[in-house]
Write a protein that holds these residues in place. Structure first.
Motif, PDB file in Angstrom:
ATOM      1  N   VAL A   1     -50.878  37.591   7.943  1.00 51.58           N
ATOM      2  CA  VAL A   1     -50.756  37.653   9.735  1.00 51.58           C
ATOM      3  C   VAL A   1     -49.707  36.465  10.034  1.00 51.58           C
ATOM      4  CG1 VAL A   1     -52.109  37.587  11.340  1.00 51.58           C
ATOM      5  CG2 VAL A   1     -52.149  39.188   9.401  1.00 51.58           C
ATOM      6  N   LEU A   2     -49.051  36.398  11.145  1.00 50.41           N
ATOM      7  CA  LEU A   2     -49.162  34.610  11.321  1.00 50.41           C
ATOM      8  C   LEU A   2     -49.017  34.638  12.950  1.00 50.41           C
ATOM      9  CD1 LEU A   2     -45.641  33.683   9.524  1.00 50.41           C
ATOM     10  CD2 LEU A   2     -47.863  33.338   8.828  1.00 50.41           C
ATOM     11  N   GLU A   3     -49.386  33.241  13.201  1.00 47.84           N
ATOM     12  CA  GLU A   3     -49.793  33.846  15.010  1.00 47.84           C
ATOM     13  C   GLU A   3     -49.096  32.421  15.712  1.00 47.84           C
ATOM     14  OE1 GLU A   3     -53.417  30.727  15.431  1.00 47.84           O
ATOM     15  OE2 GLU A   3     -54.241  31.928  13.487  1.00 47.84           O
ATOM     16  N   PRO A   4     -48.355  33.119  16.703  1.00 46.37           N
ATOM     17  CA  PRO A   4     -47.388  32.569  17.430  1.00 46.37           C
ATOM     18  C   PRO A   4     -47.462  30.769  17.164  1.00 46.37           C
ATOM     19  CG  PRO A   4     -48.513  33.925  18.302  1.00 46.37           C
ATOM     20  CD  PRO A   4     -49.114  34.329  17.846  1.00 46.37           C
ATOM     21  N   PHE A   5     -46.578  30.173  17.747  1.00 48.12           N
ATOM     22  CA  PHE A   5     -46.448  28.723  18.059  1.00 48.12           C
ATOM     23  C   PHE A   5     -46.299  28.802  19.931  1.00 48.12           C
ATOM     24  CE2 PHE A   5     -44.148  24.559  18.664  1.00 48.12           C
ATOM     25  CZ  PHE A   5     -45.060  23.694  18.318  1.00 48.12           C
TER      26      PHE A   5
ATOM     27  N   GLY B   1     -43.171  37.645  18.059  1.00 43.09           N
ATOM     28  CA  GLY B   1     -42.470  37.105  17.104  1.00 43.09           C
ATOM     29  C   GLY B   1     -41.406  37.973  16.036  1.00 43.09           C
ATOM     30  N   ASP B   2     -39.794  37.264  15.814  1.00 36.75           N
ATOM     31  CA  ASP B   2     -39.322  37.711  15.023  1.00 36.75           C
ATOM     32  C   ASP B   2     -39.760  37.052  13.418  1.00 36.75           C
ATOM     33  OD1 ASP B   2     -37.201  38.797  13.540  1.00 36.75           O
ATOM     34  OD2 ASP B   2     -35.721  37.703  14.051  1.00 36.75           O
ATOM     35  N   ILE B   3     -40.093  38.429  13.044  1.00 39.34           N
ATOM     36  CA  ILE B   3     -40.502  38.138  11.431  1.00 39.34           C
ATOM     37  C   ILE B   3     -39.664  38.382  10.316  1.00 39.34           C
ATOM     38  CG2 ILE B   3     -43.027  39.011  11.985  1.00 39.34           C
ATOM     39  CD1 ILE B   3     -41.790  41.847  10.707  1.00 39.34           C
ATOM     40  N   THR B   4     -38.055  38.081  10.822  1.00 38.61           N
ATOM     41  CA  THR B   4     -37.372  38.141   9.744  1.00 38.61           C
ATOM     42  C   THR B   4     -36.720  36.430   9.560  1.00 38.61           C
ATOM     43  OG1 THR B   4     -35.955  39.902  10.498  1.00 38.61           O
ATOM     44  CG2 THR B   4     -34.889  38.375   9.336  1.00 38.61           C
ATOM     45  N   GLY B   5     -37.059  36.157   8.225  1.00 40.32           N
ATOM     46  CA  GLY B   5     -35.940  34.666   7.849  1.00 40.32           C
ATOM     47  C   GLY B   5     -37.223  33.671   8.180  1.00 40.32           C
TER      48      GLY B   5
ATOM     49  N   SER C   1     -43.451  29.818   6.535  1.00 42.40           N
ATOM     50  CA  SER C   1     -43.144  28.654   8.120  1.00 42.40           C
ATOM     51  C   SER C   1     -41.867  28.599   9.105  1.00 42.40           C
ATOM     52  CB  SER C   1     -43.071  26.853   7.649  1.00 42.40           C
ATOM     53  OG  SER C   1     -41.891  27.208   6.322  1.00 42.40           O
ATOM     54  N   ALA C   2     -42.111  28.444  10.559  1.00 44.07           N
ATOM     55  CA  ALA C   2     -41.156  29.339  11.102  1.00 44.07           C
ATOM     56  C   ALA C   2     -41.451  28.257  11.926  1.00 44.07           C
ATOM     57  CB  ALA C   2     -40.819  30.306  11.201  1.00 44.07           C
ATOM     58  N   LEU C   3     -40.066  28.080  13.409  1.00 44.40           N
ATOM     59  CA  LEU C   3     -40.476  27.669  14.402  1.00 44.40           C
ATOM     60  C   LEU C   3     -41.652  28.491  15.679  1.00 44.40           C
ATOM     61  CD1 LEU C   3     -36.299  27.175  14.890  1.00 44.40           C
ATOM     62  CD2 LEU C   3     -38.426  25.385  14.122  1.00 44.40           C
ATOM     63  N   GLN C   4     -40.833  30.431  15.179  1.00 43.11           N
ATOM     64  CA  GLN C   4     -42.068  30.442  16.699  1.00 43.11           C
ATOM     65  C   GLN C   4     -43.550  31.077  16.258  1.00 43.11           C
ATOM     66  OE1 GLN C   4     -39.063  31.645  14.374  1.00 43.11           O
ATOM     67  NE2 GLN C   4     -39.942  33.865  14.025  1.00 43.11           N
ATOM     68  N   PHE C   5     -43.816  30.498  15.199  1.00 38.42           N
ATOM     69  CA  PHE C   5     -44.929  30.611  14.168  1.00 38.42           C
ATOM     70  C   PHE C   5     -45.466  29.488  13.719  1.00 38.42           C
ATOM     71  CE2 PHE C   5     -42.759  34.576  13.188  1.00 38.42           C
ATOM     72  CZ  PHE C   5     -43.420  35.246  14.028  1.00 38.42           C
TER      73      PHE C   5
ATOM     74  N   ILE D   1     -36.944  33.794   1.753  1.00 41.19           N
ATOM     75  CA  ILE D   1     -37.205  33.604   3.439  1.00 41.19           C
ATOM     76  C   ILE D   1     -37.286  35.609   3.144  1.00 41.19           C
ATOM     77  CG2 ILE D   1     -36.205  32.478   3.862  1.00 41.19           C
ATOM     78  CD1 ILE D   1     -33.164  33.996   4.256  1.00 41.19           C
ATOM     79  N   THR D   2     -38.285  35.553   4.559  1.00 41.70           N
ATOM     80  CA  THR D   2     -38.318  36.986   4.229  1.00 41.70           C
ATOM     81  C   THR D   2     -37.826  37.947   5.081  1.00 41.70           C
ATOM     82  OG1 THR D   2     -39.275  36.902   6.630  1.00 41.70           O
ATOM     83  CG2 THR D   2     -41.262  37.039   5.399  1.00 41.70           C
ATOM     84  N   ASP D   3     -37.191  39.036   4.388  1.00 44.30           N
ATOM     85  CA  ASP D   3     -36.214  39.932   4.815  1.00 44.30           C
ATOM     86  C   ASP D   3     -36.175  40.808   6.339  1.00 44.30           C
ATOM     87  OD1 ASP D   3     -37.938  42.344   4.896  1.00 44.30           O
ATOM     88  OD2 ASP D   3     -36.998  43.049   2.943  1.00 44.30           O
ATOM     89  N   LEU D   4     -35.672  42.063   6.974  1.00 44.62           N
ATOM     90  CA  LEU D   4     -36.014  42.053   8.201  1.00 44.62           C
ATOM     91  C   LEU D   4     -36.788  42.999   8.465  1.00 44.62           C
ATOM     92  CD1 LEU D   4     -32.249  43.901   8.247  1.00 44.62           C
ATOM     93  CD2 LEU D   4     -33.065  41.650   9.643  1.00 44.62           C
ATOM     94  N   ASP D   5     -37.774  43.559   7.680  1.00 46.23           N
ATOM     95  CA  ASP D   5     -39.179  44.026   7.449  1.00 46.23           C
ATOM     96  C   ASP D   5     -39.921  42.800   7.778  1.00 46.23           C
ATOM     97  OD1 ASP D   5     -37.972  46.204   7.734  1.00 46.23           O
ATOM     98  OD2 ASP D   5     -37.033  46.781   6.342  1.00 46.23           O
ATOM     99  N   GLY D   6     -39.747  41.642   7.291  1.00 49.37           N
ATOM    100  CA  GLY D   6     -41.228  40.625   7.147  1.00 49.37           C
ATOM    101  C   GLY D   6     -41.410  40.558   5.450  1.00 49.37           C
ATOM    102  N   LYS D   7     -41.404  41.202   4.415  1.00 49.25           N
ATOM    103  CA  LYS D   7     -41.395  41.641   3.443  1.00 49.25           C
ATOM    104  C   LYS D   7     -40.826  40.593   2.774  1.00 49.25           C
ATOM    105  CE  LYS D   7     -41.396  45.949   3.297  1.00 49.25           C
ATOM    106  NZ  LYS D   7     -41.002  47.403   2.902  1.00 49.25           N
ATOM    107  N   PHE D   8     -41.168  40.153   1.498  1.00 49.21           N
ATOM    108  CA  PHE D   8     -40.800  38.779   0.747  1.00 49.21           C
ATOM    109  C   PHE D   8     -41.176  38.875  -1.003  1.00 49.21           C
ATOM    110  CE2 PHE D   8     -44.766  37.356   2.018  1.00 49.21           C
ATOM    111  CZ  PHE D   8     -46.059  36.519   1.009  1.00 49.21           C
ATOM    112  N   GLU D   9     -40.758  38.393  -1.997  1.00 45.15           N
ATOM    113  CA  GLU D   9     -41.255  38.051  -3.382  1.00 45.15           C
ATOM    114  C   GLU D   9     -41.473  36.720  -3.654  1.00 45.15           C
ATOM    115  OE1 GLU D   9     -39.579  41.059  -5.472  1.00 45.15           O
ATOM    116  OE2 GLU D   9     -40.454  42.676  -4.392  1.00 45.15           O
ATOM    117  N   ILE D  10     -42.490  36.899  -4.131  1.00 34.36           N
ATOM    118  CA  ILE D  10     -41.770  35.243  -4.743  1.00 34.36           C
ATOM    119  C   ILE D  10     -43.311  34.884  -5.962  1.00 34.36           C
ATOM    120  CG2 ILE D  10     -43.679  34.204  -2.919  1.00 34.36           C
ATOM    121  CD1 ILE D  10     -42.103  31.604  -2.982  1.00 34.36           C
ATOM    122  N   ALA D  11     -42.926  33.902  -6.686  1.00 31.42           N
ATOM    123  CA  ALA D  11     -43.329  33.556  -8.226  1.00 31.42           C
ATOM    124  C   ALA D  11     -44.500  32.553  -7.695  1.00 31.42           C
ATOM    125  CB  ALA D  11     -42.371  32.918  -9.484  1.00 31.42           C
TER     126      ALA D  11
END
Length: 257
Positions: A89-93, A28-32, A65-69, A45-55
């Protein structure tokens, strides 16, 4: 500079820190992927490499959350607050369809066996409708040219003589034979759509035309198609597909696993 100092001081008082993380998944695509802190009402939202930053704060909850997971909740523990980079780690939906009953027609779910069991409606054709001249067979352009090449004009049959000398008659006969063979192949492809050949016979869609030609050059194929027995034709295609895949290095995906 003063405002930045004030913001940093407020964040420290409230126990807020910027958590850095990275999404990983087997498929599954880990972008977005949407990352939401439901306590602070913050999201990113995550970037192209699946990275994110949040407070985050201690005891907050992040929701991924994502449609594919599958949706995932992550409580912010003291250990996570002290982590420089958290891996999630996310599991495919997998969208499971409701069970479909095929018993009304006694179907088994296997195409080769079920084709002969499906009741077909009345054939809508010129013969079935009783139209005039319905029994007249429409010839192809090549058949018409062959007829002209072998038929005489007036009392002296000049066409057959001239065409035999030039070789045109032989060429037209070969063309009629090729068209007849190709017409059989087209009939078979109307019986079984490309998606069925791709799924059941394991022939890649880009190779279907080549596979049909591989069957077409087999003399048994022509006789088999003329019987119009869909079950026998399907059994023949199944057998030929095994040799075709072997000759072209197309391994069965189940064997690869």
């Amino acid at each position: 500079m003063f405002l930045l100092f004030c913001f940093t001081g407020v964040a420290q008082v409230l126990g807020i820190k910027t958590l850095k993380g990275k999404i990983t998944a087997v498929d599954g695509d880990i972008t977005g992927v949407v990352v939401q802190n439901i306590n602070l009402d913050r999201a990113t939202i995550t970037d192209l490499d699946g990275k994110f930053e949040i407070a985050v704060r201690l005891n907050d909850t992040l929701v991924f959350s994502a449609l594919q997971f599958k949706k995932k909740r992550l409580p912010i523990s003291a250990a996570l607050m002290n982590t420089s980079l958290v891996s999630v780690v996310l599991e495919p939906f997998v969208n499971q369809l409701r069970e479909v009953t095929v018993n009304p027609y006694g179907l088994t779910g296997q195409l080769g066996k079920d084709i002969g069991r499906i009741p077909l409606g009345k054939d809508v054709s010129a013969e079935g409708l009783g139209l005039p001249n319905a029994e007249v067979k429409i010839i192809t352009q090549s058949q018409r040219k062959l007829f002209e090449a072998t038929s005489g004009i007036g009392l002296v049959p000049l066409n057959p003589i001239l065409n035999a000398i030039t070789g045109r008659t032989k060429m037209l006969k070969n063309r009629v034979k090729i068209e007849s063979t190709y017409a059989r192949t087209q009939r078979v492809q109307k019986f079984y759509v490309d998606s069925i050949i791709e799924a059941d016979l394991k022939i890649p869609r880009s190779k279907i035309a080549d596979f049909m030609y591989y069957c077409e050059v087999d003399p048994e194929f022509q006789a088999m198609v003329d019987t119009q027995d869909h079950l026998k034709i399907w059994d023949f295609l199944v057998l030929k597909s095994k040799y075709y895949r072997k000759n072209n290095g197309l391994l069965d995906e189940r064997k690869k696993e």
